[in-house]
Design a protein around this motif. Structure first.
Motif, PDB file in Angstrom:
ATOM      1  N   LEU A   2       0.891  -1.087   0.041  1.00 56.67           N
ATOM      2  CA  LEU A   2      -0.093   0.125   0.187  1.00 56.67           C
ATOM      3  C   LEU A   2       0.668   0.891   0.023  1.00 56.67           C
ATOM      4  N   LEU A   3       1.776   0.904   0.417  1.00 61.58           N
ATOM      5  CA  LEU A   3       2.449   2.420   0.794  1.00 61.58           C
ATOM      6  C   LEU A   3       3.381   2.916  -0.246  1.00 61.58           C
ATOM      7  N   ALA A   4       4.259   1.682  -1.372  1.00 62.66           N
ATOM      8  CA  ALA A   4       4.495   1.842  -2.362  1.00 62.66           C
ATOM      9  C   ALA A   4       3.331   2.391  -3.257  1.00 62.66           C
ATOM     10  N   ALA A   5       2.698   1.556  -3.009  1.00 66.53           N
ATOM     11  CA  ALA A   5       1.101   2.687  -4.260  1.00 66.53           C
ATOM     12  C   ALA A   5       1.080   3.818  -4.030  1.00 66.53           C
ATOM     13  N   ARG A   6       1.165   4.334  -2.543  1.00 64.16           N
ATOM     14  CA  ARG A   6       0.707   5.583  -2.629  1.00 64.16           C
ATOM     15  C   ARG A   6       1.894   6.430  -3.475  1.00 64.16           C
ATOM     16  N   ALA A   7       3.325   5.965  -2.878  1.00 64.23           N
ATOM     17  CA  ALA A   7       4.195   6.821  -3.492  1.00 64.23           C
ATOM     18  C   ALA A   7       4.141   6.583  -4.808  1.00 64.23           C
ATOM     19  N   ALA A  48      18.713 -15.241  -1.907  1.00 64.31           N
ATOM     20  CA  ALA A  48      19.862 -14.878  -1.768  1.00 64.31           C
ATOM     21  C   ALA A  48      21.089 -14.014  -2.445  1.00 64.31           C
ATOM     22  N   GLU A  49      20.532 -13.204  -3.487  1.00 61.59           N
ATOM     23  CA  GLU A  49      21.050 -11.900  -3.690  1.00 61.59           C
ATOM     24  C   GLU A  49      21.810 -11.068  -2.975  1.00 61.59           C
ATOM     25  N   PRO A  50      22.432 -10.361  -3.270  1.00 65.23           N
ATOM     26  CA  PRO A  50      23.427  -9.231  -2.382  1.00 65.23           C
ATOM     27  C   PRO A  50      21.961  -8.259  -2.011  1.00 65.23           C
ATOM     28  N   ALA A  51      22.263  -8.082  -0.984  1.00 61.06           N
ATOM     29  CA  ALA A  51      21.091  -6.658  -0.108  1.00 61.06           C
ATOM     30  C   ALA A  51      21.565  -5.225  -1.692  1.00 61.06           C
ATOM     31  N   ALA A  52      20.212  -5.298  -2.120  1.00 63.55           N
ATOM     32  CA  ALA A  52      19.515  -3.412  -2.525  1.00 63.55           C
ATOM     33  C   ALA A  52      20.674  -2.307  -2.083  1.00 63.55           C
ATOM     34  N   GLU A  53      20.388  -1.163  -2.131  1.00 62.48           N
ATOM     35  CA  GLU A  53      20.219  -0.481  -1.367  1.00 62.48           C
ATOM     36  C   GLU A  53      19.220  -0.062  -1.392  1.00 62.48           C
ATOM     37  N   LEU A  54      19.027   0.855  -0.328  1.00 62.29           N
ATOM     38  CA  LEU A  54      17.720   1.035   0.446  1.00 62.29           C
ATOM     39  C   LEU A  54      16.945   2.038  -0.709  1.00 62.29           C
ATOM     40  N   PRO A  55      16.302   1.498  -1.569  1.00 66.20           N
ATOM     41  CA  PRO A  55      15.592   2.537  -1.899  1.00 66.20           C
ATOM     42  C   PRO A  55      15.116   4.258  -1.427  1.00 66.20           C
ATOM     43  N   ARG A  56      15.183   4.896  -2.412  1.00 69.15           N
ATOM     44  CA  ARG A  56      15.420   6.613  -1.919  1.00 69.15           C
ATOM     45  C   ARG A  56      13.945   7.062  -0.987  1.00 69.15           C
ATOM     46  N   TRP A  57      13.041   6.149  -1.494  1.00 69.15           N
ATOM     47  CA  TRP A  57      11.523   6.683  -1.214  1.00 69.15           C
ATOM     48  C   TRP A  57      11.232   6.063   0.335  1.00 69.15           C
TER      49      TRP A  57
END
Length: 293
Positions: A97-102, A168-177
């Motif tokens: 829900l948060l992603a959709a609102r953003a 098991a993939e590498p940690a991604a960068e935290l999304p800006r939003w």
């Protein structure tokens, strides 16, 4: 039987990713060492010592030391979501829900661990931004661990299940939003002292403590974190100004929160972490009332 070798391998695997680990108590989530943040390590020799001689300790990853932000998505445990997230049954529903609102998408292409009641999404912490732990700041049934925190790592086993890597993939960068949503607001300019006489100041402080405690006790499910956070920041400012001892502030807030513990998944650990973070924040903005401080 839980095999020490499996726990040791899991601890070494986390360290191989550059993540600092600590031993947790067997079948539990509590650190098995004092000063755990300073004793976190990626050194294989130290890790072997932590899990030597058949030790069955679980594994913790110290998030701040590991430059991680971990988003913890938890089940509702039968509770109803607040109106803002009506229909949600899990933290992952709230995140959607948060992603959709953003106008964004749910971040899934990152290292992910299934927990007994949800998911841990691992992200690299943004450079130059010291994010802290949060409880429900993003939304209902979503907590985060960053500076000052740790998470139970994959390979650990607790009484209601285990922690398993599902991506098991590498940690991604935290999304800006998400980074923006987790960034605390800039502190306001400190107010000048009221310069009250000592007796009047003491009564004023007592009234503030009582009022904040009542607000915490009266908080409804879905608002408890925010209200406790505000109360602890308010009292933290008085602690920073020398108007209130930290011991008294903690006792008042802990007692006020006690009726909520065990209701809709609210835990003593959440209360303690919120109080710790918010008092520390408040102390940076000392509030003085008496003329002789």
């Amino acid at each position: 039987m839980i095999r020490n070798s499996a726990l040791l391998r899991a601890a070494l695997a986390a360290a191989d990713r550059g993540w600092s680990v600590i031993p947790l108590i067997p079948l539990g989530k509590t650190p098995a060492v004092r000063g755990w943040e300073d004793r976190a390590t990626t050194d294989p020799d130290r890790i072997h010592r932590y899990w030597a001689d058949g030790a069955r300790n679980n594994i913790g990853i110290v998030t701040g030391r590991s430059s991680l932000v971990v988003i913890d998505l938890d089940d509702s445990h039968g509770a109803h979501a607040p109106k803002r997230f009506a229909g949600a049954r899990h933290g992952r529903d709230v995140l959607a829900l948060l992603a959709a609102r953003a106008g964004e998408v749910v971040p899934t292409d990152t290292f992910t661990v299934a927990t007994p009641t949800g998911l841990h999404l691992y992200f690299r912490a943004p450079t130059g931004l010291a994010l802290r732990n949060t409880t429900a700041k993003l939304g209902w049934r979503i907590d985060t661990r960053a500076h000052g925190g740790y998470v139970v790592a994959a390979g650990s086993i607790v009484r209601n299940g285990n922690y398993q890597v599902v991506r098991a993939e590498p940690a991604a960068e935290l999304p800006r939003w998400l980074a923006e949503a987790l960034t605390p607001p800039a502190p306001p300019d400190p107010r000048p002292p009221l310069r009250l006489p000592n007796t009047q100041a003491a009564a004023y402080v007592s009234a503030i403590v009582d009022g904040e405690a009542r607000a915490v006790t009266a908080a409804e499910v879905g608002t408890r974190h925010i209200i406790l956070l505000k109360a602890a920041r308010t009292l933290g400012r008085l602690v920073g100004g020398g108007e209130l001892t930290e011991h008294d502030a903690r006792n008042a807030l802990t007692a006020a929160s006690a009726p909520h513990v065990g209701i809709a998944g609210y835990t003593t650990g959440e209360v303690e972490r919120t109080i710790d973070d918010a008092i520390a924040y408040g102390k940076r903005l000392p509030r003085r009332l008496r003329s002789n401080i």
